[in-house]
Design a protein around this motif. Sequence first.
Motif, PDB file in Angstrom:
ATOM      1  N   LEU A 152     -80.034 -22.260 -26.072  1.00 33.25           N
ATOM      2  CA  LEU A 152     -79.125 -21.528 -25.191  1.00 33.25           C
ATOM      3  C   LEU A 152     -79.060 -20.060 -25.570  1.00 33.25           C
ATOM      4  CD1 LEU A 152     -76.059 -23.943 -24.944  1.00 33.25           C
ATOM      5  CD2 LEU A 152     -77.989 -23.746 -23.389  1.00 33.25           C
ATOM      6  N   GLY A 153     -79.055 -19.230 -24.555  1.00 37.48           N
ATOM      7  CA  GLY A 153     -78.832 -17.811 -24.770  1.00 37.48           C
ATOM      8  C   GLY A 153     -77.336 -17.558 -24.890  1.00 37.48           C
ATOM      9  N   LEU A 154     -76.972 -16.315 -25.107  1.00 39.55           N
ATOM     10  CA  LEU A 154     -75.569 -15.950 -25.270  1.00 39.55           C
ATOM     11  C   LEU A 154     -74.763 -16.282 -24.014  1.00 39.55           C
ATOM     12  CD1 LEU A 154     -73.388 -14.693 -27.006  1.00 39.55           C
ATOM     13  CD2 LEU A 154     -74.067 -12.453 -26.149  1.00 39.55           C
ATOM     14  N   LYS A 155     -75.286 -15.940 -22.863  1.00 35.95           N
ATOM     15  CA  LYS A 155     -74.574 -16.187 -21.605  1.00 35.95           C
ATOM     16  C   LYS A 155     -74.401 -17.683 -21.361  1.00 35.95           C
ATOM     17  CE  LYS A 155     -73.899 -14.876 -16.924  1.00 35.95           C
ATOM     18  NZ  LYS A 155     -72.609 -15.499 -16.851  1.00 35.95           N
ATOM     19  N   GLU A 156     -75.452 -18.471 -21.604  1.00 35.03           N
ATOM     20  CA  GLU A 156     -75.370 -19.914 -21.390  1.00 35.03           C
ATOM     21  C   GLU A 156     -74.364 -20.549 -22.356  1.00 35.03           C
ATOM     22  OE1 GLU A 156     -78.300 -18.301 -21.653  1.00 35.03           O
ATOM     23  OE2 GLU A 156     -79.191 -18.596 -19.672  1.00 35.03           O
ATOM     24  N   ALA A 157     -74.354 -20.092 -23.610  1.00 39.72           N
ATOM     25  CA  ALA A 157     -73.399 -20.608 -24.592  1.00 39.72           C
ATOM     26  C   ALA A 157     -71.972 -20.253 -24.175  1.00 39.72           C
ATOM     27  CB  ALA A 157     -73.708 -20.054 -25.979  1.00 39.72           C
ATOM     28  N   LYS A 158     -71.778 -19.036 -23.698  1.00 41.86           N
ATOM     29  CA  LYS A 158     -70.461 -18.597 -23.228  1.00 41.86           C
ATOM     30  C   LYS A 158     -70.024 -19.444 -22.039  1.00 41.86           C
ATOM     31  CE  LYS A 158     -68.098 -14.494 -21.414  1.00 41.86           C
ATOM     32  NZ  LYS A 158     -67.933 -14.658 -19.989  1.00 41.86           N
ATOM     33  N   ASP A 159     -70.923 -19.666 -21.091  1.00 42.56           N
ATOM     34  CA  ASP A 159     -70.600 -20.473 -19.915  1.00 42.56           C
ATOM     35  C   ASP A 159     -70.275 -21.913 -20.302  1.00 42.56           C
ATOM     36  OD1 ASP A 159     -70.936 -18.303 -18.256  1.00 42.56           O
ATOM     37  OD2 ASP A 159     -72.997 -18.818 -17.701  1.00 42.56           O
ATOM     38  N   LEU A 160     -70.971 -22.444 -21.294  1.00 42.19           N
ATOM     39  CA  LEU A 160     -70.710 -23.806 -21.752  1.00 42.19           C
ATOM     40  C   LEU A 160     -69.294 -23.901 -22.323  1.00 42.19           C
ATOM     41  CD1 LEU A 160     -73.037 -26.310 -23.140  1.00 42.19           C
ATOM     42  CD2 LEU A 160     -71.113 -25.819 -24.613  1.00 42.19           C
ATOM     43  N   VAL A 161     -68.913 -22.922 -23.139  1.00 41.45           N
ATOM     44  CA  VAL A 161     -67.582 -22.921 -23.759  1.00 41.45           C
ATOM     45  C   VAL A 161     -66.505 -22.733 -22.695  1.00 41.45           C
ATOM     46  CG1 VAL A 161     -66.049 -21.681 -25.341  1.00 41.45           C
ATOM     47  CG2 VAL A 161     -68.405 -22.155 -26.011  1.00 41.45           C
ATOM     48  N   GLU A 162     -66.721 -21.800 -21.776  1.00 46.28           N
ATOM     49  CA  GLU A 162     -65.720 -21.527 -20.746  1.00 46.28           C
ATOM     50  C   GLU A 162     -65.675 -22.623 -19.684  1.00 46.28           C
ATOM     51  OE1 GLU A 162     -66.636 -17.573 -19.411  1.00 46.28           O
ATOM     52  OE2 GLU A 162     -65.545 -16.678 -21.078  1.00 46.28           O
ATOM     53  N   GLY A 163     -66.749 -23.391 -19.549  1.00 44.02           N
ATOM     54  CA  GLY A 163     -66.802 -24.465 -18.570  1.00 44.02           C
ATOM     55  C   GLY A 163     -66.315 -25.799 -19.115  1.00 44.02           C
ATOM     56  N   THR A 167     -72.539 -38.602 -28.138  1.00 49.15           N
ATOM     57  CA  THR A 167     -72.526 -37.385 -27.348  1.00 49.15           C
ATOM     58  C   THR A 167     -71.341 -36.548 -27.804  1.00 49.15           C
ATOM     59  OG1 THR A 167     -73.501 -38.507 -25.458  1.00 49.15           O
ATOM     60  CG2 THR A 167     -72.360 -36.447 -25.009  1.00 49.15           C
ATOM     61  N   VAL A 168     -71.586 -35.265 -28.069  1.00 50.93           N
ATOM     62  CA  VAL A 168     -70.536 -34.350 -28.495  1.00 50.93           C
ATOM     63  C   VAL A 168     -70.117 -33.523 -27.281  1.00 50.93           C
ATOM     64  CG1 VAL A 168     -69.901 -32.489 -30.071  1.00 50.93           C
ATOM     65  CG2 VAL A 168     -71.543 -34.244 -30.793  1.00 50.93           C
ATOM     66  N   VAL A 169     -68.812 -33.572 -26.969  1.00 48.75           N
ATOM     67  CA  VAL A 169     -68.279 -32.885 -25.793  1.00 48.75           C
ATOM     68  C   VAL A 169     -67.218 -31.889 -26.240  1.00 48.75           C
ATOM     69  CG1 VAL A 169     -67.049 -33.184 -23.608  1.00 48.75           C
ATOM     70  CG2 VAL A 169     -68.693 -34.913 -24.365  1.00 48.75           C
ATOM     71  N   ILE A 170     -67.359 -30.644 -25.789  1.00 50.60           N
ATOM     72  CA  ILE A 170     -66.329 -29.644 -26.069  1.00 50.60           C
ATOM     73  C   ILE A 170     -65.276 -29.774 -24.973  1.00 50.60           C
ATOM     74  CG2 ILE A 170     -67.562 -27.783 -24.865  1.00 50.60           C
ATOM     75  CD1 ILE A 170     -66.379 -25.870 -27.011  1.00 50.60           C
ATOM     76  N   VAL A 171     -64.035 -30.034 -25.386  1.00 50.04           N
ATOM     77  CA  VAL A 171     -62.947 -30.251 -24.450  1.00 50.04           C
ATOM     78  C   VAL A 171     -62.265 -28.934 -24.113  1.00 50.04           C
ATOM     79  CG1 VAL A 171     -60.748 -31.456 -24.121  1.00 50.04           C
ATOM     80  CG2 VAL A 171     -62.604 -32.572 -25.353  1.00 50.04           C
ATOM     81  N   ASP A 172     -62.121 -28.068 -25.109  1.00 47.55           N
ATOM     82  CA  ASP A 172     -61.459 -26.779 -24.916  1.00 47.55           C
ATOM     83  C   ASP A 172     -62.033 -25.779 -25.911  1.00 47.55           C
ATOM     84  OD1 ASP A 172     -59.707 -24.720 -24.229  1.00 47.55           O
ATOM     85  OD2 ASP A 172     -58.011 -25.564 -25.324  1.00 47.55           O
ATOM     86  N   GLY A 173     -62.339 -24.575 -25.436  1.00 49.98           N
ATOM     87  CA  GLY A 173     -62.911 -23.541 -26.290  1.00 49.98           C
ATOM     88  C   GLY A 173     -61.923 -22.941 -27.269  1.00 49.98           C
ATOM     89  N   GLY A 174     -60.629 -23.133 -27.036  1.00 52.32           N
ATOM     90  CA  GLY A 174     -59.612 -22.602 -27.937  1.00 52.32           C
ATOM     91  C   GLY A 174     -59.388 -21.112 -27.759  1.00 52.32           C
ATOM     92  N   ASP A 175     -58.632 -20.534 -28.682  1.00 56.28           N
ATOM     93  CA  ASP A 175     -58.276 -19.122 -28.601  1.00 56.28           C
ATOM     94  C   ASP A 175     -59.362 -18.210 -29.176  1.00 56.28           C
ATOM     95  OD1 ASP A 175     -55.845 -19.789 -27.470  1.00 56.28           O
ATOM     96  OD2 ASP A 175     -54.816 -19.897 -29.404  1.00 56.28           O
ATOM     97  N   LYS A 176     -60.201 -18.747 -30.045  1.00 60.26           N
ATOM     98  CA  LYS A 176     -61.233 -17.938 -30.709  1.00 60.26           C
ATOM     99  C   LYS A 176     -62.600 -18.281 -30.128  1.00 60.26           C
ATOM    100  CE  LYS A 176     -58.525 -17.924 -34.928  1.00 60.26           C
ATOM    101  NZ  LYS A 176     -58.479 -18.311 -36.332  1.00 60.26           N
ATOM    102  N   LYS A 177     -62.752 -17.990 -28.829  1.00 64.09           N
ATOM    103  CA  LYS A 177     -63.964 -18.393 -28.126  1.00 64.09           C
ATOM    104  C   LYS A 177     -65.226 -17.740 -28.684  1.00 64.09           C
ATOM    105  CE  LYS A 177     -61.823 -19.775 -23.873  1.00 64.09           C
ATOM    106  NZ  LYS A 177     -61.640 -19.584 -22.468  1.00 64.09           N
ATOM    107  N   ILE A 178     -65.109 -16.533 -29.201  1.00 59.77           N
ATOM    108  CA  ILE A 178     -66.292 -15.853 -29.744  1.00 59.77           C
ATOM    109  C   ILE A 178     -66.855 -16.648 -30.918  1.00 59.77           C
ATOM    110  CG2 ILE A 178     -67.092 -13.784 -30.951  1.00 59.77           C
ATOM    111  CD1 ILE A 178     -65.151 -12.183 -29.175  1.00 59.77           C
ATOM    112  N   ASN A 179     -65.982 -17.145 -31.795  1.00 62.79           N
ATOM    113  CA  ASN A 179     -66.432 -17.954 -32.930  1.00 62.79           C
ATOM    114  C   ASN A 179     -67.067 -19.260 -32.446  1.00 62.79           C
ATOM    115  OD1 ASN A 179     -65.444 -16.026 -34.676  1.00 62.79           O
ATOM    116  ND2 ASN A 179     -63.490 -17.058 -34.958  1.00 62.79           N
ATOM    117  N   VAL A 180     -66.480 -19.852 -31.419  1.00 68.74           N
ATOM    118  CA  VAL A 180     -67.006 -21.106 -30.875  1.00 68.74           C
ATOM    119  C   VAL A 180     -68.376 -20.859 -30.245  1.00 68.74           C
ATOM    120  CG1 VAL A 180     -66.604 -22.962 -29.220  1.00 68.74           C
ATOM    121  CG2 VAL A 180     -64.686 -22.035 -30.530  1.00 68.74           C
ATOM    122  N   ARG A 198     -74.309 -21.472 -30.330  1.00 70.10           N
ATOM    123  CA  ARG A 198     -75.653 -20.892 -30.423  1.00 70.10           C
ATOM    124  C   ARG A 198     -76.379 -21.396 -31.658  1.00 70.10           C
ATOM    125  NH1 ARG A 198     -77.002 -15.472 -29.007  1.00 70.10           N
ATOM    126  NH2 ARG A 198     -79.049 -16.403 -28.953  1.00 70.10           N
ATOM    127  N   GLY A 199     -75.651 -21.652 -32.741  1.00 69.10           N
ATOM    128  CA  GLY A 199     -76.261 -22.202 -33.942  1.00 69.10           C
ATOM    129  C   GLY A 199     -76.670 -23.656 -33.766  1.00 69.10           C
TER     130      GLY A 199
END
Length: 129
Positions: free
Chosen positions: A87-98, A63-76, A81-82
């Motif tokens: 996931l749509g853009l909003k869902e991907a953003k929420d995943l990174v920010e959550g 299982t791959v878990v994102i611990v922190d989105g970092g400073d360059k969240k747009i790149n993440v 999304r890739g």
Amino acid sequence: MSKLEKLVEDLSALSVLEAAELSKLLEEKWGVSAAAPVAVAAAAPAAGGAAAADAGEEQTEFTVVIVDGGDKKINVIKEIRGIRADLGLKEAKDLVEGAPATVKENVSKQEAADIKKKLEDAGAKVEVK
């Protein structure tokens, strides 16, 4: 139907966005992190499989878990999304920010390593469990 069965049914119907929001609300209400229950849930099957691990079996699903989105969240977010075309853009953003949040489950060791590298190159902190 028991209360617990009803609760499981209701939780199963949540979207990724709603689940992330629920996680935030529970963290605020009870002061706990969603990472702890995930770790406990992941550890429970591992404890049951300890005898199998002693027999020489190697873990095959990760299982791959994102611990922190970092400073360059747009790149993440672009990398998420890739990796997760569902996931749509909003869902991907929420995943990174959550974060901490599960990016992908039940993947091979190689795929987990590839996902981790992509996300870390984009600036995220990632764990493979």
